[in-house]
Design a protein around this motif. Structure first.
Motif, PDB file in Angstrom:
ATOM      1  N   ALA A 213      -0.687   3.630  15.453  1.00 41.55           N
ATOM      2  CA  ALA A 213      -0.622   3.582  13.985  1.00 41.55           C
ATOM      3  C   ALA A 213      -1.135   4.874  13.367  1.00 41.55           C
ATOM      4  O   ALA A 213      -0.707   5.270  12.274  1.00 41.55           O
ATOM      5  CB  ALA A 213      -1.417   2.384  13.473  1.00 41.55           C
ATOM      6  N   GLU A 214      -2.042   5.548  14.059  1.00 42.47           N
ATOM      7  CA  GLU A 214      -2.623   6.789  13.527  1.00 42.47           C
ATOM      8  C   GLU A 214      -1.569   7.871  13.288  1.00 42.47           C
ATOM      9  O   GLU A 214      -1.802   8.814  12.540  1.00 42.47           O
ATOM     10  CB  GLU A 214      -3.687   7.346  14.486  1.00 42.47           C
ATOM     11  N   TYR A 215      -0.400   7.762  13.978  1.00 43.06           N
ATOM     12  CA  TYR A 215       0.653   8.761  13.764  1.00 43.06           C
ATOM     13  C   TYR A 215       1.252   8.651  12.367  1.00 43.06           C
ATOM     14  O   TYR A 215       1.836   9.598  11.860  1.00 43.06           O
ATOM     15  CB  TYR A 215       1.774   8.589  14.793  1.00 43.06           C
ATOM     16  N   ALA A 216       1.140   7.444  11.763  1.00 44.97           N
ATOM     17  CA  ALA A 216       1.785   7.200  10.476  1.00 44.97           C
ATOM     18  C   ALA A 216       0.967   7.782   9.337  1.00 44.97           C
ATOM     19  O   ALA A 216      -0.238   8.049   9.467  1.00 44.97           O
ATOM     20  CB  ALA A 216       1.981   5.700  10.279  1.00 44.97           C
ATOM     21  N   GLY A 217       1.607   7.991   8.194  1.00 47.15           N
ATOM     22  CA  GLY A 217       0.911   8.514   7.026  1.00 47.15           C
ATOM     23  C   GLY A 217       0.333   7.407   6.151  1.00 47.15           C
ATOM     24  O   GLY A 217      -0.391   7.664   5.201  1.00 47.15           O
ATOM     25  N   ARG A 218       0.706   6.157   6.484  1.00 44.63           N
ATOM     26  CA  ARG A 218       0.271   5.044   5.641  1.00 44.63           C
ATOM     27  C   ARG A 218       0.263   3.814   6.538  1.00 44.63           C
ATOM     28  O   ARG A 218       1.178   3.621   7.363  1.00 44.63           O
ATOM     29  CB  ARG A 218       1.289   4.873   4.519  1.00 44.63           C
ATOM     30  N   ILE A 219      -0.783   3.008   6.406  1.00 41.72           N
ATOM     31  CA  ILE A 219      -0.890   1.822   7.261  1.00 41.72           C
ATOM     32  C   ILE A 219      -0.986   0.573   6.386  1.00 41.72           C
ATOM     33  O   ILE A 219      -1.840   0.503   5.502  1.00 41.72           O
ATOM     34  CB  ILE A 219      -2.117   1.911   8.202  1.00 41.72           C
ATOM     35  N   ILE A 220      -0.048  -0.397   6.628  1.00 38.29           N
ATOM     36  CA  ILE A 220      -0.080  -1.660   5.890  1.00 38.29           C
ATOM     37  C   ILE A 220      -0.550  -2.742   6.856  1.00 38.29           C
ATOM     38  O   ILE A 220      -0.001  -2.884   7.944  1.00 38.29           O
ATOM     39  CB  ILE A 220       1.316  -2.010   5.333  1.00 38.29           C
ATOM     40  N   HIS A 221      -1.574  -3.482   6.466  1.00 42.22           N
ATOM     41  CA  HIS A 221      -2.055  -4.611   7.269  1.00 42.22           C
ATOM     42  C   HIS A 221      -1.545  -5.900   6.649  1.00 42.22           C
ATOM     43  O   HIS A 221      -1.712  -6.116   5.452  1.00 42.22           O
ATOM     44  CB  HIS A 221      -3.583  -4.632   7.312  1.00 42.22           C
ATOM     45  N   LEU A 222      -0.903  -6.748   7.463  1.00 40.03           N
ATOM     46  CA  LEU A 222      -0.475  -8.054   6.973  1.00 40.03           C
ATOM     47  C   LEU A 222      -1.388  -9.112   7.574  1.00 40.03           C
ATOM     48  O   LEU A 222      -1.857  -8.989   8.706  1.00 40.03           O
ATOM     49  CB  LEU A 222       0.961  -8.343   7.393  1.00 40.03           C
ATOM     50  N   LYS A 223      -1.613 -10.190   6.783  1.00 34.90           N
ATOM     51  CA  LYS A 223      -2.336 -11.336   7.339  1.00 34.90           C
ATOM     52  C   LYS A 223      -1.812 -12.587   6.655  1.00 34.90           C
ATOM     53  O   LYS A 223      -1.742 -12.634   5.420  1.00 34.90           O
ATOM     54  CB  LYS A 223      -3.837 -11.176   7.089  1.00 34.90           C
ATOM     55  N   ASP A 224      -1.440 -13.580   7.432  1.00 34.23           N
ATOM     56  CA  ASP A 224      -0.950 -14.858   6.897  1.00 34.23           C
ATOM     57  C   ASP A 224       0.148 -14.685   5.850  1.00 34.23           C
ATOM     58  O   ASP A 224       0.154 -15.376   4.824  1.00 34.23           O
ATOM     59  CB  ASP A 224      -2.110 -15.644   6.278  1.00 34.23           C
ATOM     60  N   GLY A 225       1.038 -13.775   6.091  1.00 32.42           N
ATOM     61  CA  GLY A 225       2.190 -13.639   5.209  1.00 32.42           C
ATOM     62  C   GLY A 225       1.896 -12.909   3.910  1.00 32.42           C
ATOM     63  O   GLY A 225       2.707 -12.967   2.982  1.00 32.42           O
ATOM     64  N   ARG A 226       0.756 -12.233   3.843  1.00 34.01           N
ATOM     65  CA  ARG A 226       0.443 -11.438   2.644  1.00 34.01           C
ATOM     66  C   ARG A 226      -0.061 -10.068   3.073  1.00 34.01           C
ATOM     67  O   ARG A 226      -0.525  -9.897   4.193  1.00 34.01           O
ATOM     68  CB  ARG A 226      -0.661 -12.111   1.820  1.00 34.01           C
ATOM     69  N   GLU A 228      -2.693  -7.494   3.377  1.00 35.24           N
ATOM     70  CA  GLU A 228      -4.156  -7.525   3.343  1.00 35.24           C
ATOM     71  C   GLU A 228      -4.707  -6.186   2.856  1.00 35.24           C
ATOM     72  O   GLU A 228      -5.606  -6.121   2.035  1.00 35.24           O
ATOM     73  CB  GLU A 228      -4.693  -7.842   4.735  1.00 35.24           C
ATOM     74  N   SER A 229      -4.087  -5.128   3.394  1.00 30.47           N
ATOM     75  CA  SER A 229      -4.495  -3.803   2.922  1.00 30.47           C
ATOM     76  C   SER A 229      -3.313  -2.857   3.020  1.00 30.47           C
ATOM     77  O   SER A 229      -2.409  -3.064   3.825  1.00 30.47           O
ATOM     78  CB  SER A 229      -5.674  -3.264   3.746  1.00 30.47           C
ATOM     79  N   ASP A 230      -3.294  -1.845   2.200  1.00 31.61           N
ATOM     80  CA  ASP A 230      -2.185  -0.883   2.165  1.00 31.61           C
ATOM     81  C   ASP A 230      -2.789   0.459   1.774  1.00 31.61           C
ATOM     82  O   ASP A 230      -3.039   0.718   0.605  1.00 31.61           O
ATOM     83  CB  ASP A 230      -1.136  -1.369   1.151  1.00 31.61           C
ATOM     84  N   GLU A 231      -3.067   1.290   2.804  1.00 33.19           N
ATOM     85  CA  GLU A 231      -3.798   2.524   2.530  1.00 33.19           C
ATOM     86  C   GLU A 231      -3.149   3.705   3.209  1.00 33.19           C
ATOM     87  O   GLU A 231      -2.578   3.568   4.286  1.00 33.19           O
ATOM     88  CB  GLU A 231      -5.235   2.399   3.084  1.00 33.19           C
ATOM     89  N   PRO A 232      -3.271   4.868   2.569  1.00 34.13           N
ATOM     90  CA  PRO A 232      -2.845   6.079   3.266  1.00 34.13           C
ATOM     91  C   PRO A 232      -3.743   6.322   4.467  1.00 34.13           C
ATOM     92  O   PRO A 232      -4.912   5.919   4.475  1.00 34.13           O
ATOM     93  CB  PRO A 232      -3.004   7.171   2.214  1.00 34.13           C
ATOM     94  N   ASN A 233      -3.173   6.937   5.485  1.00 33.03           N
ATOM     95  CA  ASN A 233      -3.931   7.199   6.704  1.00 33.03           C
ATOM     96  C   ASN A 233      -4.499   8.618   6.625  1.00 33.03           C
ATOM     97  O   ASN A 233      -3.810   9.601   6.881  1.00 33.03           O
ATOM     98  CB  ASN A 233      -3.009   7.052   7.909  1.00 33.03           C
ATOM     99  N   GLY A 234      -5.816   8.701   6.243  1.00 28.71           N
ATOM    100  CA  GLY A 234      -6.431  10.007   6.065  1.00 28.71           C
ATOM    101  C   GLY A 234      -6.509  10.787   7.346  1.00 28.71           C
ATOM    102  O   GLY A 234      -6.453  12.016   7.387  1.00 28.71           O
ATOM    103  N   ASP A 235      -6.547  10.013   8.418  1.00 23.73           N
ATOM    104  CA  ASP A 235      -6.784  10.537   9.764  1.00 23.73           C
ATOM    105  C   ASP A 235      -5.545  11.124  10.418  1.00 23.73           C
ATOM    106  O   ASP A 235      -5.513  11.344  11.608  1.00 23.73           O
ATOM    107  CB  ASP A 235      -7.158   9.337  10.629  1.00 23.73           C
ATOM    108  N   ARG A 236      -4.478  11.275   9.680  1.00 27.44           N
ATOM    109  CA  ARG A 236      -3.177  11.538  10.281  1.00 27.44           C
ATOM    110  C   ARG A 236      -3.220  12.699  11.276  1.00 27.44           C
ATOM    111  O   ARG A 236      -3.787  13.746  11.022  1.00 27.44           O
ATOM    112  CB  ARG A 236      -2.164  11.849   9.190  1.00 27.44           C
ATOM    113  N   HIS A 237      -2.594  12.449  12.406  1.00 27.89           N
ATOM    114  CA  HIS A 237      -2.441  13.433  13.489  1.00 27.89           C
ATOM    115  C   HIS A 237      -3.752  13.788  14.157  1.00 27.89           C
ATOM    116  O   HIS A 237      -3.782  14.700  14.954  1.00 27.89           O
ATOM    117  CB  HIS A 237      -1.746  14.708  12.998  1.00 27.89           C
ATOM    118  N   SER A 238      -4.812  13.027  13.862  1.00 34.77           N
ATOM    119  CA  SER A 238      -6.077  13.316  14.535  1.00 34.77           C
ATOM    120  C   SER A 238      -5.909  13.135  16.040  1.00 34.77           C
ATOM    121  O   SER A 238      -6.570  13.782  16.820  1.00 34.77           O
ATOM    122  CB  SER A 238      -7.175  12.400  14.010  1.00 34.77           C
TER     123      SER A 238
END
Lengths: 242, 405
Positions: A213-226, A228-238
């Protein structure tokens, strides 16, 4: 895909709901999901099993239609499309990469890459050369005539990526593309994804693994069909190519 | 997806499972071969038999006696066993009926024939000098009996080819004395070989009619009168004249009660071609059942193929194949399979038809119609039995299909 359209929203879901079954057996895989993905983004979708990742991916990929809510893809309302219209969208706009590669057995790498062309509206002048070029671009210049069972998992997945690119889609959808691979092959695949993203392609990828997931520029977390979080990945390409 | 691509995809699908495809194809191949061979045999045999009957002459009328009555309320015997037809009838017909060129009154029966240590049972026909021309059946060696032998009731015999072989082997029979029903006869001639499917004419001994009546069968009646009419057009006229003459001679007022029959070659030909036609339909029908079984085989294997390639179908749909593309792909496979089976079956059936025609001695008939019928039928079977599996494939949900293990 060279032109810059990075500001444009290409995927937009609004209160997307997907139910399976009827009555007592009814199961809401997606309860209400609203996300917007812009042209050129690289998004990783994460979440435990049963969180609705695959359901969301099937809806985004036009393999399925939502129970309610709206989904627009490149400005077109996909929730009202017929099966044939959805098939055309899949052919023209979307490339799929699967966990299990899904190559046709006893069929050469080149033939596998060429297969979707027979269903496309747009005809290429030199389909063979175009497909050989795609295989070279994923590092399989030597494997053009090889059969799937003669190739490693990483090589098979690269054939699958070349196949996903054959109709030059704007969007690449990947369902755990590294799930069946060792970490070295996984890194190679993600290297290709990063390059394709740099070229301007929008990528949406499901994964279990944080380091993928760290390769992506943005990570969306789903939980129970909703969501949960939707954040840019500050760590990109680390953890990029080391 | 265009036709060449569909054909290529179908071809690929078939060659990846060579043995299975071949076995499926074999079902259609045998079915088509059976139909083609049966129709070929049926039409070939029927035209052979018709030609043989026609060879007897289309201007021939045959007068036979009716059933032998066995008293009131008793069981009647077989047609032609009656004793109502006499030499006097024959003479009257010759004198009073118009349009007759020749006639051959005959009396035949089975009898024991002895020559030295050989003893065979064969058919004996009492005939007159007109027999040769009326039957178009001639003496090959020696002489035929003339009017003189007839008048004196001479004990002379002309042998058919089979009788010669059975009694004499390689020896020359002319001049030899044989015993028919213990009466010694001198062999004066040998008939040509004629063969035939209705009573082998080569297995007959011909003797003068008067000799047969008086010395062999002790009878004064006739079994048949062959009447050669001057032309084919004259046949119906002569037929009705003979009928009315015999009705009055036999004092029969109700035509339905008549004690004789007059039939023409055309009547016999009709009956025979009806029988062979029914046989052809029967054989073809039985063969068609095997074609049906072959079609079910195709359907079965296509269903297996659809199940087996569920993931492939899901993948094809995911990359943009429409339902009709998938439908067409699987339909194409079953049609290609059954068409190849049809072509091979046609070749095999034609070979079979030719082989059996050679054995049976007739000209093989492979009509363009039966070839086109077989091919059209096999393509039709491919479509009919391919539609259900192909529809099933085209309706698969891509998500479930991709997940299928």
């Amino acid at each position: 895909m060279a032109e810059d359209k990075s500001a444009e929203t290409i995927i937009r879901t609004t209160d997307l709901v997907k139910k399976y079954g009827e009555g007592k057996a009814e199961f809401k895989a997606l309860k209400s999901v609203s996300i917007a993905i812009r042209q050129g983004e690289f998004v990783a979708v994460m979440g435990p099993s049963g969180s609705g990742k695959s359901t969301l991916m099937n809806l985004i990929g036009c393999l399925d239609t939502p129970t309610s809510g709206r989904y627009s893809l490149a400005g077109r309302a996909a929730e009202t499309m017929t099966q044939d219209e959805l098939a055309d969208i899949r052919s023209d706009e979307i490339g799929f990469v699967f966990q299990q590669f899904n190559l046709l057995p006893r069929t050469s790498a080149l033939e596998n890459v060429m297969m979707p062309l027979s269903y496309a509206h747009r005809k290429r002048d030199n389909p063979r050369e175009w497909c050989e070029g795609l295989l070279r671009s994923v590092g399989l210049a030597e494997r053009i005539g090889s059969l799937p069972n003669e190739m490693s998992g990483g090589e098979q997945q690269r054939v699958a990526i070349a196949r996903a690119l054959v109709n030059d889609p704007g969007i690449l959808l990947a369902d755990e593309p590294t799930g069946a691979l060792d970490s070295k092959s996984g890194d190679e695949i993600m290297g290709i994804f990063s390059r394709l993203n740099k070229d301007g392609r929008t990528i949406v990828m499901i994964t279990h693994e944080q380091y993928i997931a760290e390769y992506a520029g943005r990570i969306i977390h789903l939980k129970d069909g909703r969501v949960e979080s939707d954040e840019p990945n500050g760590d990109r390409h680390s953890r990029g190519r080391q | 997806m265009n036709l060449t691509q569909s054909l290529k995809t179908a071809y690929r699908g078939l060659v990846t499972n060579k043995l299975r495809s071949f076995l499926t194809l074999l079902g259609i191949m045998i079915g088509v071969a059976a139909v083609v061979a049966m129709i070929s045999i049926g039409t070939g045999a029927s035209s052979y038999v018709s030609a043989q009957i026609r060879g007897l002459g289309s201007n021939l009328l045959i007068v036979t006696p009716g059933r032998a009555a066995t008293g009131q309320g008793g069981a009647s015997q077989a047609q032609g066993t009656g004793q109502s037809l006499t030499m006097a009838d024959a003479n009257a017909i010759k004198q009073e009926v118009s349009g007759i060129s020749r006639m051959s009154p005959e009396l035949s029966g089975q009898a024991q024939v002895i020559y030295q240590d050989k003893n065979v049972s064969t058919s004996i026909s009492g005939v007159t000098d007109t027999y040769e021309t009326v039957h178009n059946f001639h003496v090959l060696y020696g002489d035929f009996m003339g009017t003189e032998e007839e008048q004196v009731g001479a004990a002379v015999a002309v042998l058919g080819q089979n009788v010669v072989v059975n009694l004499f082997g390689q020896a020359n029979p002319i001049g030899a004395i044989i015993k028919i029903k213990n009466v010694p006869f001198k062999v004066i001639g040998i008939m040509e070989s004629k063969g035939g499917s209705f009573g082998n004419q080569d297995d007959t001994i011909l003797v003068p009619l008067s000799t047969a009546q008086r010395r062999l069968f002790g009878a004064d009646y006739l079994r048949s009168i062959y009447v050669q009419v001057v032309s084919e057009a004259q046949v119906p006229q002569t037929n009705s004249e003979i009928t009315s003459l015999l009705l009055s001679r036999h004092h029969v007022t109700d035509a339905a009660q008549r004690d004789f029959n007059v039939s023409s070659q055309a009547d016999i030909l009709n009956t025979v071609s009806q029988i062979t036609g029914v046989l052809t339909i029967l054989l073809g029908g039985i063969a068609a059942i095997s074609l049906l079984v072959g079609g079910i085989g195709i359907m079965n294997i296509m269903l297996v193929s659809v199940t087996e390639r569920t993931r492939e179908i899901g993948l094809r749909k995911a990359v943009g194949a429409h339902g009709r593309d998938i439908l067409f792909q699987f339909l194409m496979e079953s049609v290609v399979l059954s068409l190849i089976g049809g072509v091979l079956g046609l070749a095999l059936g034609a070979l079979g038809g030719i082989a059996i025609a050679r054995y049976g001695g007739w000209t093989p008939v492979i009509s363009l119609n039966s070839a086109l019928l077989a091919l059209g039928f096999s393509a039709g079977i491919g479509i009919f039995f391919g539609v259900y599996p192909a529809r099933r494939a085209s309706r698969l949900n891509p998500i479930e299909a991709l997940r299928y293990e």
